[in-house]
Enzyme design. Structure first.
Site, PDB file in Angstrom:
ATOM      1  N   GLY A   1      50.133  37.029  52.951  1.00  0.00           N
ATOM      2  CA  GLY A   1      49.395  36.364  51.877  1.00  0.00           C
ATOM      3  C   GLY A   1      48.788  37.451  51.026  1.00  0.00           C
ATOM      4  O   GLY A   1      47.917  38.183  51.489  1.00  0.00           O
ATOM      5  N   HIS A   2      49.306  37.608  49.829  1.00  0.00           N
ATOM      6  CA  HIS A   2      48.858  38.702  48.957  1.00  0.00           C
ATOM      7  C   HIS A   2      48.145  38.121  47.738  1.00  0.00           C
ATOM      8  O   HIS A   2      48.719  37.285  47.028  1.00  0.00           O
ATOM      9  CB  HIS A   2      50.053  39.575  48.535  1.00  0.00           C
ATOM     10  CG  HIS A   2      50.698  40.269  49.702  1.00  0.00           C
ATOM     11  ND1 HIS A   2      51.812  41.065  49.577  1.00  0.00           N
ATOM     12  CD2 HIS A   2      50.380  40.294  51.024  1.00  0.00           C
ATOM     13  CE1 HIS A   2      52.138  41.543  50.771  1.00  0.00           C
ATOM     14  NE2 HIS A   2      51.294  41.075  51.659  1.00  0.00           N
TER      15      HIS A   2
ATOM     16  N   ASP B   1      45.985  42.492  55.317  1.00  0.00           N
ATOM     17  CA  ASP B   1      44.974  41.973  54.384  1.00  0.00           C
ATOM     18  C   ASP B   1      44.077  43.061  53.807  1.00  0.00           C
ATOM     19  O   ASP B   1      42.898  42.838  53.535  1.00  0.00           O
ATOM     20  CB  ASP B   1      44.117  40.887  55.077  1.00  0.00           C
ATOM     21  CG  ASP B   1      44.966  39.759  55.606  1.00  0.00           C
ATOM     22  OD1 ASP B   1      45.960  39.408  54.953  1.00  0.00           O
ATOM     23  OD2 ASP B   1      44.648  39.248  56.694  1.00  0.00           O
TER      24      ASP B   1
ATOM     25  N   GLN C   1      52.119  42.762  55.939  1.00  0.00           N
ATOM     26  CA  GLN C   1      51.487  43.085  57.233  1.00  0.00           C
ATOM     27  C   GLN C   1      50.997  44.541  57.193  1.00  0.00           C
ATOM     28  O   GLN C   1      50.614  45.002  56.133  1.00  0.00           O
ATOM     29  CB  GLN C   1      52.446  42.834  58.408  1.00  0.00           C
ATOM     30  CG  GLN C   1      52.738  41.369  58.666  1.00  0.00           C
ATOM     31  CD  GLN C   1      53.757  40.783  57.715  1.00  0.00           C
ATOM     32  OE1 GLN C   1      54.848  41.302  57.557  1.00  0.00           O
ATOM     33  NE2 GLN C   1      53.420  39.698  57.060  1.00  0.00           N
TER      34      GLN C   1
ATOM     35  N   LYS D   1      46.824  44.857  49.634  1.00  0.00           N
ATOM     36  CA  LYS D   1      48.114  45.403  49.166  1.00  0.00           C
ATOM     37  C   LYS D   1      48.565  44.731  47.872  1.00  0.00           C
ATOM     38  O   LYS D   1      49.108  45.377  46.984  1.00  0.00           O
ATOM     39  CB  LYS D   1      49.196  45.213  50.240  1.00  0.00           C
ATOM     40  CG  LYS D   1      48.904  45.951  51.526  1.00  0.00           C
ATOM     41  CD  LYS D   1      49.936  45.655  52.589  1.00  0.00           C
ATOM     42  CE  LYS D   1      49.898  44.248  53.126  1.00  0.00           C
ATOM     43  NZ  LYS D   1      48.675  43.889  53.893  1.00  0.00           N
TER      44      LYS D   1
HETATM   45  P1  GDP Z   1      46.897  41.756  51.313  1.00  0.00           P
HETATM   46  O1  GDP Z   1      47.515  40.832  52.289  1.00  0.00           O
HETATM   47  O2  GDP Z   1      46.855  43.164  51.800  1.00  0.00           O
HETATM   48  O3  GDP Z   1      47.502  41.667  49.935  1.00  0.00           O
HETATM   49  O4  GDP Z   1      45.380  41.278  51.163  1.00  0.00           O
HETATM   50  P2  GDP Z   1      44.850  39.762  51.024  1.00  0.00           P
HETATM   51  O5  GDP Z   1      45.112  39.300  49.642  1.00  0.00           O
HETATM   52  O6  GDP Z   1      45.329  38.913  52.134  1.00  0.00           O
HETATM   53  O7  GDP Z   1      43.307  39.956  51.301  1.00  0.00           O
HETATM   54  C1  GDP Z   1      42.521  40.798  50.542  1.00  0.00           C
HETATM   55  C2  GDP Z   1      41.365  39.966  49.942  1.00  0.00           C
HETATM   56  O8  GDP Z   1      40.389  40.860  49.432  1.00  0.00           O
HETATM   57  C3  GDP Z   1      41.811  39.119  48.758  1.00  0.00           C
HETATM   58  O9  GDP Z   1      41.040  37.968  48.723  1.00  0.00           O
HETATM   59  C4  GDP Z   1      41.504  40.017  47.563  1.00  0.00           C
HETATM   60  O10 GDP Z   1      41.255  39.276  46.373  1.00  0.00           O
HETATM   61  C5  GDP Z   1      40.258  40.707  48.032  1.00  0.00           C
HETATM   62  N1  GDP Z   1      40.060  42.079  47.528  1.00  0.00           N
HETATM   63  C6  GDP Z   1      40.992  43.036  47.274  1.00  0.00           C
HETATM   64  N2  GDP Z   1      40.378  44.194  46.915  1.00  0.00           N
HETATM   65  C7  GDP Z   1      39.039  43.948  46.946  1.00  0.00           C
HETATM   66  C8  GDP Z   1      37.890  44.757  46.720  1.00  0.00           C
HETATM   67  O11 GDP Z   1      37.966  45.951  46.402  1.00  0.00           O
HETATM   68  N3  GDP Z   1      36.673  44.157  46.886  1.00  0.00           N
HETATM   69  C9  GDP Z   1      36.540  42.839  47.247  1.00  0.00           C
HETATM   70  N4  GDP Z   1      35.317  42.360  47.401  1.00  0.00           N
HETATM   71  N5  GDP Z   1      37.606  42.057  47.478  1.00  0.00           N
HETATM   72  C10 GDP Z   1      38.843  42.604  47.348  1.00  0.00           C
HETATM   73  P1  IMO Z   2      49.527  40.428  54.976  1.00  0.00           P
HETATM   74  O1  IMO Z   2      50.824  40.867  54.348  1.00  0.00           O
HETATM   75  C1  IMO Z   2      47.198  39.860  58.605  1.00  0.00           C
HETATM   76  C2  IMO Z   2      49.402  38.680  62.204  1.00  0.00           C
HETATM   77  C3  IMO Z   2      49.143  37.295  62.758  1.00  0.00           C
HETATM   78  C4  IMO Z   2      49.382  37.556  64.240  1.00  0.00           C
HETATM   79  C5  IMO Z   2      50.532  38.549  64.239  1.00  0.00           C
HETATM   80  C6  IMO Z   2      51.905  37.923  64.442  1.00  0.00           C
HETATM   81  O2  IMO Z   2      48.847  39.346  54.230  1.00  0.00           O
HETATM   82  O3  IMO Z   2      48.658  41.599  55.273  1.00  0.00           O
HETATM   83  P2  IMO Z   2      53.505  36.474  62.874  1.00  0.00           P
HETATM   84  O4  IMO Z   2      53.281  35.152  62.198  1.00  0.00           O
HETATM   85  O5  IMO Z   2      53.797  37.586  61.939  1.00  0.00           O
HETATM   86  O6  IMO Z   2      54.495  36.377  63.991  1.00  0.00           O
HETATM   87  O7  IMO Z   2      52.078  36.807  63.570  1.00  0.00           O
HETATM   88  O8  IMO Z   2      50.499  39.172  62.959  1.00  0.00           O
HETATM   89  N1  IMO Z   2      49.802  38.718  60.783  1.00  0.00           N
HETATM   90  C7  IMO Z   2      49.003  39.120  59.788  1.00  0.00           C
HETATM   91  N2  IMO Z   2      47.708  39.487  59.786  1.00  0.00           N
HETATM   92  N3  IMO Z   2      47.902  39.917  57.458  1.00  0.00           N
HETATM   93  C8  IMO Z   2      49.211  39.582  57.444  1.00  0.00           C
HETATM   94  O9  IMO Z   2      49.987  39.737  56.355  1.00  0.00           O
HETATM   95  C9  IMO Z   2      49.804  39.123  58.633  1.00  0.00           C
HETATM   96  N4  IMO Z   2      51.046  38.695  58.954  1.00  0.00           N
HETATM   97  C10 IMO Z   2      51.040  38.469  60.273  1.00  0.00           C
HETATM   98  O10 IMO Z   2      47.830  36.869  62.494  1.00  0.00           O
HETATM   99  O11 IMO Z   2      48.268  38.192  64.797  1.00  0.00           O
HETATM  100 MG    MG Z   3      47.081  39.062  53.288  1.00  0.00          MG
END
Ligand code: GDP
Ligand code: IMO
Ligand code: MG
Length: 450
Positions: A40-41, A13, A247, A16
């Site tokens: 979840g991206h 998270d 991840q 990416k």
């Molecule tokens: P990912 O899994 O690495 O793609 O990241 P996620 O989408 O799960 O979580 C990142 C969260 O931070 C999302 O809600 C993005 O919209 C938000 N986000 C990304 N970059 C920034 C930033 O520079 N500042 C803030 N405040 N939010 C950001």
């Molecule tokens: P993105 O791509 C954050 C974590 C789960 C758990 C562990 C194993 O959005 O960064 P799983 O369901 O993969 O067997 O769970 O990995 N986990 C993540 N945490 N971001 C993710 O993906 C994750 N995908 C799995 O919370 O601790």
């Molecule tokens: Mg994510």
């Protein structure tokens, strides 16, 4: 032949999705190479938010090819749901390609993941319960169902039958154990989920499962392709291919905080296996890290803050999971862990996201070493889990900043303390920071020339 890998440098998270969408401007192909819909991206463009679990984050660029590679585990229901959602939003999915060799997350994988987590109780990993671990386990056991099997009903039926039988047995055993545990915990009153003991589970009916999956095959067929060849052709034609990690490094099955990890290899080296290219096809590696640290689920997290500052990070950063909605644990930036991730992935560049979230938090801390419970100084990430579990971080304190960074578009717009903070990180880990996030929108990004 530029092959660019984007990997998470922490526990996931990191943003990416946003960075992939940005870097995709200069690429022709964007490939997911591991993980599944545990990811979840999020991408925010002009205030509109898109969340992807399986579809590569390049999909909003209508002229780019997006690939779900062989290393991904695909829940066909989820993928079709995402495709339908994009179509409704007017986004073209004509350029989406799905590897014929990718493995499918079947209904029994999801049930096993859910049952396993419940059984483990307090010791649970806190998986996303999406069936990821059981699906990769079947892949290794050679009991997996692949995307190409959807296109041949006879083979599909034979393979599902072979895979299903041991699952029915395992699920029955898990259900017995669960009842026992519930009884021990005095929870008899609660009605257990699923069918009554001994009754057949309609979710595991072979005939229905085959019929449903033949149907998925019809719908997915236009997207199914030899995606490794597609990547070779692009690389050989000197086009840029982005390999989008899901991840992150510290959740890596081999190099992360095992067993509190995911069941795939999210590190850069895995892009070769998960997409079908050679190591020398990779020419650049980007690591994505937040300006602080978060983790969802269980497992060691040395810099975790269980205080008001951690709570403010949750609030200011909206730290709730994109996939499960769970509250993310928050803490200070851990430079020992980040340096480990830099070396493991051999990163060339870093993107630091969410710098805006640190505004108003007071002095900023970064972990620069750990101390073991015996008092030893640890300058590098300990390979032994017991040491990591009991290590205490030691911090460098840096000046904080109060300004709102949301409108900053160039490095010079940032307050001096924010620039010093970035410089400290970059110097410590020895990699340039070339992108900085100051808000969720793709426009809220600062590019720093090397
Ligand atoms: P990912 O899994 O690495 O793609 O990241 P996620 O989408 O799960 O979580 C990142 C969260 O931070 C999302 O809600 C993005 O919209 C938000 N986000 C990304 N970059 C920034 C930033 O520079 N500042 C803030 N405040 N939010 C950001
Ligand atoms: P993105 O791509 C954050 C974590 C789960 C758990 C562990 C194993 O959005 O960064 P799983 O369901 O993969 O067997 O769970 O990995 N986990 C993540 N945490 N971001 C993710 O993906 C994750 N995908 C799995 O919370 O601790
Ligand atoms: Mg994510």
């Amino acid at each position: 032949m530029p092959g660019v890998v984007i990997v998470g440098a922490q526990w996931g998270d990191e943003g990416k999705g946003k960075i992939t969408d940005l870097l995709a401007e200069n690429a022709e192909v964007i490939v997911r190479f591991q993980g599944g819909n545990n990811a979840g991206h999020t991408i925010v463009r002009d205030g509109e938010e898109f969340k992807f679990h399986l579809i590569p984050s390049g999909i909003l660029h209508s002229t780019k090819t997006c690939v779900i590679g062989n290393g991904v585990v695909v829940d066909p229901r989820v993928l079709l749901g995402e495709i339908d959602g994009l179509k409704r939003a007017g986004v073209s999915v004509g350029n989406l390609r799905l590897s014929a060799n990718a493995h499918l997350i079947m209904p029994y994988h999801v049930l096993l993941d859910q049952a396993g987590e419940t059984k483990l109780g307090k010791l649970s990993i806190g998986t996303t319960r999406r069936g990821i671990g059981p699906c990769y386990a079947d892949k290794a056991l050679r009991l997996g169902i692949r995307v190409q099997d959807l296109l041949d009903e006879k083979i599909l039926r034979t393979k599902i039958r072979a895979a299903l039988e041991p699952k029915q047995q395992a699920l029955r055993e898990l259900s017995v154990q669960r009842r026992k545990l519930r009884k021990e915990a005095g929870e008899e009153a609660k009605a257990p989920a699923g069918p009554a003991p001994g009754a057949p589970d309609p979710r595991l009916d072979l005939h229905t499962m085959v019929e449903e999956h033949v149907n998925y095959g019809h719908r997915l067929e236009p997207h199914i392709a030899d995606t490794a060849k597609l990547c070779w052709d692009a690389l050989d034609a000197d086009q840029t291919v982005i390999f989008e990690g899901a991840q992150a490094t510290l959740l890596d099955l081999d190099h992360g905080t095992y067993p509190f990890v995911t069941s795939s290899n999210p590190i850069a080296g895995a892009a070769t296996v998960g997409a079908g290219v050679g190591p020398t096809d990779i020419t650049e590696v980007w690591g994505i890290a937040k300006a602080y640290a978060t983790r969802v689920g269980a497992g060691p997290f040395p810099t975790e803050l269980e205080d008001e500052t951690g709570e403010r990070m949750v609030e200011r950063g909206h730290e709730f999971g994109t996939t499960t909605g769970r509250r993310r644990r928050c803490g200070w930036m851990d430079l020992i862990a980040l340096r480990y991730a830099v070396r493991l992935n051999r990163m060339d560049s870093l993107a630091i996201t969410k710098l805006d979230v640190l505004s108003g938090l007071g002095p900023l801390r970064v972990a620069v070493r750990y101390r073991s419970k015996e008092g030893a100084v640890l300058d590098s990430f300990p390979y032994h889990q017991s040491i990591l579990h009991s290590a205490t971080p030691e911090y460098e304190e840096l000046p904080g900043f109060d300004e709102d960074l949301g409108e900053c578009r160039e490095e010079k717009d940032l307050p001096q303390a924010a620039r010093d903070y970035l410089d400290y990180i970059s110097d410590f880990v020895g990699v340039p920071i070339r992108l900085v996030g100051v808000g969720p929108d793709r426009a809220q990004t600062i590019r720093i020339d090397a």
